[in-house]
Every structure is written in structure tokens, then in C-alpha cells.
Design a protein around this motif. Structure first.
Motif, PDB file in Angstrom:
ATOM      1  N   PHE A  20      -2.035  11.662   1.100  1.00 47.25           N
ATOM      2  CA  PHE A  20      -2.400  10.401   1.745  1.00 47.25           C
ATOM      3  C   PHE A  20      -1.178   9.667   2.287  1.00 47.25           C
ATOM      4  O   PHE A  20      -0.067   9.777   1.749  1.00 47.25           O
ATOM      5  N   ALA A  21      -1.384   8.928   3.365  1.00 47.27           N
ATOM      6  CA  ALA A  21      -0.308   8.187   4.019  1.00 47.27           C
ATOM      7  C   ALA A  21       0.225   7.094   3.100  1.00 47.27           C
ATOM      8  O   ALA A  21      -0.523   6.509   2.298  1.00 47.27           O
ATOM      9  N   LEU A  22       1.510   6.799   3.224  1.00 43.48           N
ATOM     10  CA  LEU A  22       2.101   5.727   2.439  1.00 43.48           C
ATOM     11  C   LEU A  22       1.410   4.402   2.763  1.00 43.48           C
ATOM     12  O   LEU A  22       1.220   4.054   3.930  1.00 43.48           O
ATOM     13  N   GLY A  23       1.040   3.687   1.731  1.00 46.14           N
ATOM     14  CA  GLY A  23       0.310   2.437   1.892  1.00 46.14           C
ATOM     15  C   GLY A  23      -1.177   2.582   1.682  1.00 46.14           C
ATOM     16  O   GLY A  23      -1.885   1.591   1.520  1.00 46.14           O
ATOM     17  N   THR A  24      -1.680   3.820   1.687  1.00 48.43           N
ATOM     18  CA  THR A  24      -3.086   4.077   1.355  1.00 48.43           C
ATOM     19  C   THR A  24      -3.228   4.122  -0.154  1.00 48.43           C
ATOM     20  O   THR A  24      -2.431   4.770  -0.843  1.00 48.43           O
ATOM     21  N   THR A  25      -4.227   3.452  -0.676  1.00 41.66           N
ATOM     22  CA  THR A  25      -4.402   3.434  -2.112  1.00 41.66           C
ATOM     23  C   THR A  25      -5.875   3.331  -2.474  1.00 41.66           C
ATOM     24  O   THR A  25      -6.711   3.008  -1.629  1.00 41.66           O
ATOM     25  N   MET A  26      -6.190   3.652  -3.708  1.00 42.56           N
ATOM     26  CA  MET A  26      -7.535   3.484  -4.256  1.00 42.56           C
ATOM     27  C   MET A  26      -7.485   2.299  -5.213  1.00 42.56           C
ATOM     28  O   MET A  26      -6.877   2.398  -6.279  1.00 42.56           O
ATOM     29  N   PRO A  27      -8.093   1.171  -4.865  1.00 46.18           N
ATOM     30  CA  PRO A  27      -7.948  -0.041  -5.676  1.00 46.18           C
ATOM     31  C   PRO A  27      -8.357   0.138  -7.134  1.00 46.18           C
ATOM     32  O   PRO A  27      -7.814  -0.527  -8.022  1.00 46.18           O
ATOM     33  N   TRP A  28      -9.306   1.030  -7.373  1.00 50.29           N
ATOM     34  CA  TRP A  28      -9.809   1.213  -8.735  1.00 50.29           C
ATOM     35  C   TRP A  28      -8.932   2.133  -9.574  1.00 50.29           C
ATOM     36  O   TRP A  28      -9.145   2.284 -10.773  1.00 50.29           O
ATOM     37  N   ARG A  80       6.737  -6.039  -4.208  1.00 49.49           N
ATOM     38  CA  ARG A  80       5.464  -6.022  -4.939  1.00 49.49           C
ATOM     39  C   ARG A  80       4.398  -5.256  -4.167  1.00 49.49           C
ATOM     40  O   ARG A  80       3.603  -4.513  -4.747  1.00 49.49           O
ATOM     41  N   HIS A  81       4.360  -5.442  -2.842  1.00 48.64           N
ATOM     42  CA  HIS A  81       3.400  -4.703  -2.034  1.00 48.64           C
ATOM     43  C   HIS A  81       3.646  -3.192  -2.154  1.00 48.64           C
ATOM     44  O   HIS A  81       2.693  -2.419  -2.300  1.00 48.64           O
ATOM     45  N   PHE A  82       4.893  -2.779  -2.081  1.00 49.51           N
ATOM     46  CA  PHE A  82       5.200  -1.351  -2.171  1.00 49.51           C
ATOM     47  C   PHE A  82       4.845  -0.793  -3.539  1.00 49.51           C
ATOM     48  O   PHE A  82       4.253   0.289  -3.652  1.00 49.51           O
ATOM     49  N   LEU A  83       5.181  -1.510  -4.585  1.00 41.09           N
ATOM     50  CA  LEU A  83       4.862  -1.024  -5.926  1.00 41.09           C
ATOM     51  C   LEU A  83       3.355  -0.932  -6.121  1.00 41.09           C
ATOM     52  O   LEU A  83       2.850   0.020  -6.729  1.00 41.09           O
ATOM     53  N   GLY A  84       2.608  -1.907  -5.586  1.00 43.85           N
ATOM     54  CA  GLY A  84       1.163  -1.880  -5.739  1.00 43.85           C
ATOM     55  C   GLY A  84       0.495  -0.770  -4.948  1.00 43.85           C
ATOM     56  O   GLY A  84      -0.477  -0.174  -5.410  1.00 43.85           O
ATOM     57  N   ALA A  85       1.018  -0.484  -3.740  1.00 43.34           N
ATOM     58  CA  ALA A  85       0.360   0.478  -2.856  1.00 43.34           C
ATOM     59  C   ALA A  85       0.897   1.895  -2.979  1.00 43.34           C
ATOM     60  O   ALA A  85       0.196   2.854  -2.649  1.00 43.34           O
ATOM     61  N   THR A  86       2.141   2.044  -3.451  1.00 49.17           N
ATOM     62  CA  THR A  86       2.744   3.382  -3.514  1.00 49.17           C
ATOM     63  C   THR A  86       3.238   3.757  -4.907  1.00 49.17           C
ATOM     64  O   THR A  86       3.501   4.932  -5.172  1.00 49.17           O
ATOM     65  N   GLY A  87       3.408   2.767  -5.778  1.00 50.31           N
ATOM     66  CA  GLY A  87       3.983   3.031  -7.092  1.00 50.31           C
ATOM     67  C   GLY A  87       5.496   3.104  -7.080  1.00 50.31           C
ATOM     68  O   GLY A  87       6.117   3.261  -8.129  1.00 50.31           O
ATOM     69  N   LEU A  88       6.099   2.977  -5.883  1.00 52.76           N
ATOM     70  CA  LEU A  88       7.547   3.122  -5.735  1.00 52.76           C
ATOM     71  C   LEU A  88       8.126   1.927  -4.986  1.00 52.76           C
ATOM     72  O   LEU A  88       7.418   1.234  -4.258  1.00 52.76           O
ATOM     73  N   THR A  89       9.420   1.712  -5.143  1.00 52.67           N
ATOM     74  CA  THR A  89      10.107   0.671  -4.379  1.00 52.67           C
ATOM     75  C   THR A  89      10.451   1.215  -2.996  1.00 52.67           C
ATOM     76  O   THR A  89      10.503   2.435  -2.778  1.00 52.67           O
ATOM     77  N   ALA A 122     -13.655   5.864   2.678  1.00 55.20           N
ATOM     78  CA  ALA A 122     -13.036   4.593   3.056  1.00 55.20           C
ATOM     79  C   ALA A 122     -14.098   3.534   3.356  1.00 55.20           C
ATOM     80  O   ALA A 122     -13.904   2.349   3.044  1.00 55.20           O
ATOM     81  N   ARG A 123     -15.220   3.946   3.957  1.00 57.98           N
ATOM     82  CA  ARG A 123     -16.277   2.976   4.274  1.00 57.98           C
ATOM     83  C   ARG A 123     -16.879   2.353   3.022  1.00 57.98           C
ATOM     84  O   ARG A 123     -17.410   1.249   3.072  1.00 57.98           O
ATOM     85  N   THR A 124     -16.788   3.043   1.890  1.00 57.48           N
ATOM     86  CA  THR A 124     -17.300   2.475   0.644  1.00 57.48           C
ATOM     87  C   THR A 124     -16.309   1.510   0.001  1.00 57.48           C
ATOM     88  O   THR A 124     -16.623   0.889  -1.017  1.00 57.48           O
ATOM     89  N   GLY A 125     -15.114   1.404   0.569  1.00 56.47           N
ATOM     90  CA  GLY A 125     -14.069   0.585  -0.043  1.00 56.47           C
ATOM     91  C   GLY A 125     -13.223   1.359  -1.026  1.00 56.47           C
ATOM     92  O   GLY A 125     -12.349   0.770  -1.683  1.00 56.47           O
ATOM     93  N   GLY A 126     -13.463   2.670  -1.127  1.00 59.29           N
ATOM     94  CA  GLY A 126     -12.695   3.479  -2.074  1.00 59.29           C
ATOM     95  C   GLY A 126     -11.260   3.692  -1.664  1.00 59.29           C
ATOM     96  O   GLY A 126     -10.405   3.994  -2.501  1.00 59.29           O
TER      97      GLY A 126
END
Length: 232
Positions: A75-83, A156-165, A127-131
Motif C-alpha cells: 500500500f502507498a505511504l499514507g494509506t492506512t486502516m483506521p481499525w 504525528r501524522h506520519f507515525l499515525g499513518a505509516t508507523g514511522l517518522t 475503501a468505499r466501506t471506510g476500511g
């Protein structure tokens, strides 16, 4: 013999790369560092599995099951599964439940297993389900933009979306680019300057940490099997 990779890009904004491979006559490989998380489907000893593999912050030796087939969606950097917070999966993975050759369970719902050619269809529906969601700040920074946020907020955005700095991502991506250039025969001095290393020693340390091989080993006639490397 070894791992035979086939890979392609994608027109999906959520996906960076799609790959598939088959193992034969290989029991271990070097898994190189990657800033991306991947959804992987594989068949091993007749059993079907599905998992989410998190970002990998350094190269490591990894076992390879005999006569196994794999399909990976990177998956592209910045793509994440909120759950499923990606930070919990850095240098780890989470196996997905109820996986069979036909379906698997993801975020409480059953999904058909995609194949190499129709991954984008699965991604669009999920993605349409919000997943799947994409972090706009991460996208902007990676595209060279400068959002009106503090350095701490961007981090904080990077850590939340990628797990990395952002710094960790830059180091990993730089080492991967260098390895691809070295394998293509580009002179070491040119790689060092073009990719942004201070000197040859700096390049050597980075390759050993993130790729697991030296420049000489990458250029050898029979280099150790690596996980997926490709020119972006």
C-alpha cells in the motif's frame, strides 16, 4: 531456483505495488527494509493464509516455505486502516482470520480473495466501506509540499499513518534506491552522490542496515536472495 518475482505498479491511489512469487529450493532469504505495509496471501503446504505485514525498519533473515505461492499488495505511504493502527505492526504482522482460497475476513466482513490482475477492484470496494483511508498531510509532504503545521504535528501524522517518522522513511527509501542503482551497474561514487550519502562509508552502513548486503555482494554473480526491490 529461489523466489521468482513478478510485480507491477497500480493506478490506485491507495496502492504502491502488486507482486506475486513462488518459492523453490530456498529455505531463507534477506527481507529488506520497507516503509510500506503489505497485505499478503499465500499457500503453504496446501494451507491458505492471509496477513498484514507491517513496515520493516531493517534488513533481516527470513524463512521461506518450500513450494509456496504468494500474492502481495503493497500500500502507498499514507494509506492506512483506521481499525488496525499500523504502528502496532512495525517489524511485525497480523494474520487475518477465516482465510481460505476463496475468502478471508477483514474488519468484521468476509471478502473474496483478489488475484494479481483484479487487486484494484478489491481495494476500491474496501475503501468505499471506510476500511482504507489516506492521510492528506503525509501525501502532501511526500509530494514535496509544506503543510502549515508544526514539525511535531507532521511527525504525528506520519507515525499515525505509516508507523514511522519522516526521517526513518527517507533513510529506508534512500537505501532501497541505492541498492537498485548498484544492481543496475551504476558506479558506487555516482550512487553515493546522486542518492545523497556523505561518503562511501555512509552508503555502506546504510546498505548493511536496510538492505542486508554490501555493494560488492549486491553486484556479485550469485547474490543472496532478497525480498522485493524495484525502481520506483
Amino acid at each position: 531456483m529461489g523466489l521468482e518475482f513478478e510485480q507491477r505498479g497500480s493506478d490506485s491511489p491507495y496502492v504502491e505495488r502488486i507482486w506475486r512469487s513462488r518459492s523453490a529450493g530456498l529455505d531463507r532469504m534477506t527481507s529488506v527494509a520497507t516503509a510500506h505495509w503489505t497485505m499478503v496471501f499465500w499457500v503453504e503446504a496446501g494451507e491458505f493464509h492471509a496477513a498484514v505485514q507491517g513496515p520493516e525498519t531493517r534488513a533481516a533473515s527470513a524463512p521461506v516455505p518450500e513450494d509456496a505461492t504468494f500474492l502481495g499488495v503493497r500500500f502507498a505511504l499514507g494509506t492506512t486502516m483506521p481499525w488496525l493502527p499500523i504502528g502496532q505492526l512495525v517489524d511485525g504482522f497480523a494474520e487475518l482470520p477465516d482465510a481460505s482460497r476463496r475468502s478471508f475476513r477483514l474488519n468484521g466482513s468476509s471478502w473474496s480473495v483478489p488475484d494479481f490482475d483484479n487487486v484494484e477492484s478489491f481495494v476500491r470496494r474496501f475503501a468505499r466501506t471506510g476500511g482504507l483511508v489516506r492521510d492528506g498531510v503525509v501525501r502532501e509532504v511526500l509530494a514535496g509540499g509544506a503543510p502549515d503545521l508544526s514539525v511535531r504535528s507532521v511527525r504525528r501524522h506520519f507515525l499515525g499513518a505509516t508507523g514511522l517518522t519522516p526521517g526513518a522513511i527517507r533513510q529506508i527509501e534512500r537505501a532501497r534506491r541505492a541498492a537498485v542503482l548498484i544492481q543496475a551497474g551504476v558506479p558506487i561514487a555516482d550512487v553515493t552522490s546522486d542518492v545523497g550519502y556523505f561518503d562511501h562509508a555512509h552508503l555502506a552502513r546504510s546498505l548493511r542496515r536496510f538492505i542486508g548486503q554490501s555493494a560488492t555482494e549486491l553486484r556479485g554473480e550469485a547474490p543472496e536472495q532478497l525480498s522485493l526491490l524495484y525502481k520506483p
